[in-house]
Design a protein around this motif. Structure first.
Motif, short mmCIF file in Angstrom:
data_model
loop_
_atom_site.label_atom_id
_atom_site.label_comp_id
_atom_site.label_asym_id
_atom_site.label_seq_id
_atom_site.Cartn_x
_atom_site.Cartn_y
_atom_site.Cartn_z
N TRP A 1 -24.13 35.00 -10.13
CA TRP A 1 -24.33 33.57 -10.95
C TRP A 1 -22.89 33.69 -11.26
CZ3 TRP A 1 -28.08 29.89 -10.71
CH2 TRP A 1 -29.47 30.19 -10.11
N MET A 2 -22.13 34.82 -12.35
CA MET A 2 -21.02 34.38 -12.54
C MET A 2 -19.82 33.70 -11.36
SD MET A 2 -21.67 34.26 -15.69
CE MET A 2 -23.12 33.52 -15.26
N ILE A 3 -19.59 33.69 -9.95
CA ILE A 3 -18.56 34.02 -9.23
C ILE A 3 -19.07 32.65 -8.40
CG2 ILE A 3 -18.25 34.24 -7.07
CD1 ILE A 3 -18.48 36.93 -7.09
N CYS A 4 -20.39 31.57 -9.26
CA CYS A 4 -20.47 30.83 -8.42
C CYS A 4 -19.86 29.80 -9.77
CB CYS A 4 -22.01 30.69 -7.84
SG CYS A 4 -22.58 31.38 -6.91
N GLY A 5 -20.70 30.81 -10.42
CA GLY A 5 -19.97 29.50 -11.78
C GLY A 5 -18.90 29.30 -12.16
N GLN A 6 -17.86 30.10 -11.73
CA GLN A 6 -16.30 29.92 -12.28
C GLN A 6 -15.69 28.78 -11.42
OE1 GLN A 6 -13.60 30.63 -10.40
NE2 GLN A 6 -15.61 31.68 -8.50
N GLN A 7 -16.49 29.08 -9.52
CA GLN A 7 -16.61 28.29 -9.03
C GLN A 7 -16.33 26.34 -8.94
OE1 GLN A 7 -13.98 29.23 -6.92
NE2 GLN A 7 -14.29 27.36 -5.00
N PHE A 8 -18.18 26.41 -9.18
CA PHE A 8 -18.79 25.12 -10.24
C PHE A 8 -17.42 24.58 -11.02
CE2 PHE A 8 -20.81 22.24 -12.67
CZ PHE A 8 -21.56 22.02 -11.21
N PHE A 9 -17.37 25.33 -11.81
CA PHE A 9 -16.31 24.59 -12.89
C PHE A 9 -15.26 24.65 -12.47
CE2 PHE A 9 -19.50 26.42 -15.59
CZ PHE A 9 -19.77 25.30 -15.77
N ARG A 10 -14.38 25.21 -11.86
CA ARG A 10 -13.00 25.55 -11.48
C ARG A 10 -12.83 24.18 -10.10
NH1 ARG A 10 -10.25 27.83 -8.27
NH2 ARG A 10 -11.50 29.06 -7.75
N SER B 1 -15.42 26.72 -19.72
CA SER B 1 -16.81 27.37 -19.41
C SER B 1 -15.73 28.17 -17.90
CB SER B 1 -17.21 26.40 -19.03
OG SER B 1 -17.54 25.24 -19.82
N ALA B 2 -14.88 28.42 -17.50
CA ALA B 2 -14.91 28.90 -16.26
C ALA B 2 -14.88 30.44 -17.12
CB ALA B 2 -13.76 28.16 -15.12
N ALA B 3 -13.52 30.36 -17.39
CA ALA B 3 -13.26 31.27 -18.18
C ALA B 3 -14.05 32.12 -18.80
CB ALA B 3 -12.14 30.69 -19.81
N VAL B 4 -15.17 30.91 -19.37
CA VAL B 4 -16.58 32.02 -19.94
C VAL B 4 -17.20 32.63 -19.23
CG1 VAL B 4 -18.66 32.06 -20.47
CG2 VAL B 4 -16.97 30.97 -21.99
N CYS B 5 -17.12 32.84 -17.72
CA CYS B 5 -17.68 32.53 -16.24
C CYS B 5 -16.60 34.24 -16.44
CB CYS B 5 -17.71 31.55 -15.17
SG CYS B 5 -19.09 30.61 -15.29
N TRP B 6 -16.00 34.21 -16.47
CA TRP B 6 -14.94 35.32 -15.63
C TRP B 6 -15.20 36.57 -16.74
CZ3 TRP B 6 -12.90 36.91 -11.59
CH2 TRP B 6 -12.23 35.47 -10.74
N MET B 7 -15.32 35.96 -17.82
CA MET B 7 -15.14 36.90 -19.40
C MET B 7 -16.93 37.92 -18.78
SD MET B 7 -14.45 34.63 -22.49
CE MET B 7 -12.43 34.27 -22.72
N LEU B 8 -17.85 37.77 -18.63
CA LEU B 8 -18.87 37.80 -18.03
C LEU B 8 -19.05 38.59 -16.69
CD1 LEU B 8 -21.18 35.09 -19.70
CD2 LEU B 8 -20.37 37.11 -20.77
N LEU B 9 -18.37 37.83 -15.93
CA LEU B 9 -18.46 38.77 -14.63
C LEU B 9 -17.76 40.29 -14.85
CD1 LEU B 9 -18.54 38.66 -11.57
CD2 LEU B 9 -16.07 37.01 -11.50
N ASN B 10 -18.63 40.86 -14.21
CA ASN B 10 -17.57 42.31 -13.96
C ASN B 10 -17.31 42.55 -12.52
OD1 ASN B 10 -17.32 44.81 -13.25
ND2 ASN B 10 -18.97 45.57 -13.55
#
Length: 453
Positions: free
Chosen positions: A260-269, A432-441
């Protein structure tokens, strides 16, 4: 090399260089495709006035491409697999060239939407065809560089298209003679020509496999195929039609927080990046008072810095990994810095009235956006384990949905007169993309979900 090779090739010859021309043709088609795809961005205001459509409707026009593009990825990949690259990519190029010419013939909103849908369908097959060709024509050690060059030439096409269309609209001088500007419909007809020329050259010269090409000798074929013994064919990067040994565990993928975080950062970017390929010229015209022709030239600047960032991103990611041995620093760390830098520069541009400084900040922000692109691709491959293809496809699909929604939202904002405010939206998107990256392992795979510290 044995004597049985000599009837076809001269054994003492140095390797031929057909593979480089193949890569050149792929880079050219990426650039040509993006010129055609974004040709309506600079004259968007002129098109609206002539067709009497609102900016909200124009937002739907710009977004129509991405809906059909996203939904056509799997069918176009199947066509590429069945027909082969030579026939399918040629057909795709001809089809989007026809769509470009048809854009110059549109008479209303409905027809313009239809043309953009055709664009999405015809261009969805570019990446599957190019990836398949790279896997067959280039050594394993050069496939990453080839992928990076493709991404760079996509942005080069966007930048060159915006710059040249701006000049064609404004007119220019040659040898003291003033060349008058062209009508936007005429420009669409001109933009259709390169795709047809490329398709003719490609179909005549290219072959799906190097073994079938008369310009490839045994030495080059050995160079291309020499590493395949080390890498199973089903693991070849970019190969769209892999034969999976086990079924894809969609339940694990869809319930994975990392996914979900991978998709989230891609969505925002993707949503943030597409603004500069769609509505940015109109923003410059309305918020900054720039002419239609000049907006095309100014638009090319952030697109060019995006090219540089995109190319250097892979270099930086690999360098940090070699220096630290940490995926957190090389994937997550670089991405967070890039996305926050992008958001900060965009926000600062909102408060700057002077045009040159504002465009410098926006161009730097797009450099950061390009820098983060390599992180998104590498972490998706890392986290995919034995199921990279479906995970990459899911990530790419999500990004295109973001790219489809953003033009509609911006169109509504512009209809409301919120031209300057759009930069705040863009800054928020990248944060928002940065937040997704912060939460992604970034460690392990999406199937393990292990927290590494």
């Amino acid at each position: 090399m044995t004597e049985q090779d000599e009837p076809l090739f001269a054994s003492e010859e140095a390797p031929t260089r057909a593979r480089f021309l193949v890569l050149t043709l792929l880079c050219l088609v990426a650039a040509v495709a993006y010129i055609s795809r974004n040709a309506i961005s600079v004259p968007a205001k002129l098109i609206q006035e002539e067709l009497n459509i609102s900016q909200t409707q124009m937002g739907w026009v710009m977004s129509a491409f991405f809906w059909s593009y996203a939904l056509s990825q799997i069918p176009s990949g199947w066509i590429a697999h069945v027909w082969g690259t030579r026939r399918s990519l040629t057909a795709f190029a001809v089809l989007w060239s026809i769509a470009t010419a048809l854009t110059g013939m549109v008479t209303g909103f409905g027809m313009l939407i239809g043309v953009r849908l055709i664009f999405g369908i015809s261009q969805a097959g570019i990446f599957p065809c190019c990836a398949s060709t790279i896997s067959r024509w280039l050594p394993h050690a050069r496939r990453g560089l080839a992928s990076g060059l493709l991404g760079s030439f996509m942005s080069i096409g966007s930048a060159f298209g915006a710059f040249s269309i701006g000049l064609l609209l404004a007119g220019f001088q040659i040898g003291g003679n003033q060349i008058p500007g062209l009508n936007w419909r005429t420009i669409m007809y001109l933009c259709a020509v390169p795709g047809v020329v490329w398709a003719i050259v490609f179909y005549y010269w290219f072959r799906d496999r190097p073994e079938k090409h008369r310009g490839v000798n045994a030495a080059e074929l050995e160079l291309i195929r020499g590493d395949e013994a080390l890498t199973p064919a089903e693991q070849t990067k970019g190969q769209e039609k892999e034969e999976h040994v086990e079924p894809t565990p969609w339940d694990q993928i869809l319930t994975s927080f990392s996914m979900w975080m991978i998709c989230g950062q891609q969505f925002f970017r993707a949503a943030g990046n597409i603004f500069y390929m769609t509505w940015f010229p109109v923003y410059l015209q309305e918020a900054r008072g720039i002419s239609v022709a000049s907006s095309g030239i100014w638009t090319s600047l952030p697109l060019l810095t995006f090219v540089v960032g995109n190319f250097l991103g892979g270099v930086v990611v690999d360098w940090v990994l070699q220096r630290t041995g940490s995926r957190r620093w090389s994937r997550q760390g670089v991405a967070i810095v890039a996305m926050l830098g992008c958001g900060l520069c965009t926000l600062c541009a909102y408060f700057v009235q002077e045009m040159t400084l504002a465009m410098t900040l926006i161009s730097v922000s797009m450099f950061f956006a390009g820098l983060g692109g390599a992180c998104g691709y590498t972490v998706t491959i890392d986290k995919g384990g034995q199921h990279v293809a479906p995970i990459f496809g899911m990530m790419n699909m999500t990004g295109n949905l973001g790219a489809a929604l953003l033009p509609v939202i911006v169109g509504v904002m512009f209809d409301a007169g919120w031209y300057e405010t759009v930069l705040i939206l863009m800054a928020g998107i990248y944060v928002s993309a940065a937040v997704c990256w912060m939460l992604l392992n970034p460690n392990g795979t999406v199937f393990e979900e292990k927290r590494s510290r």
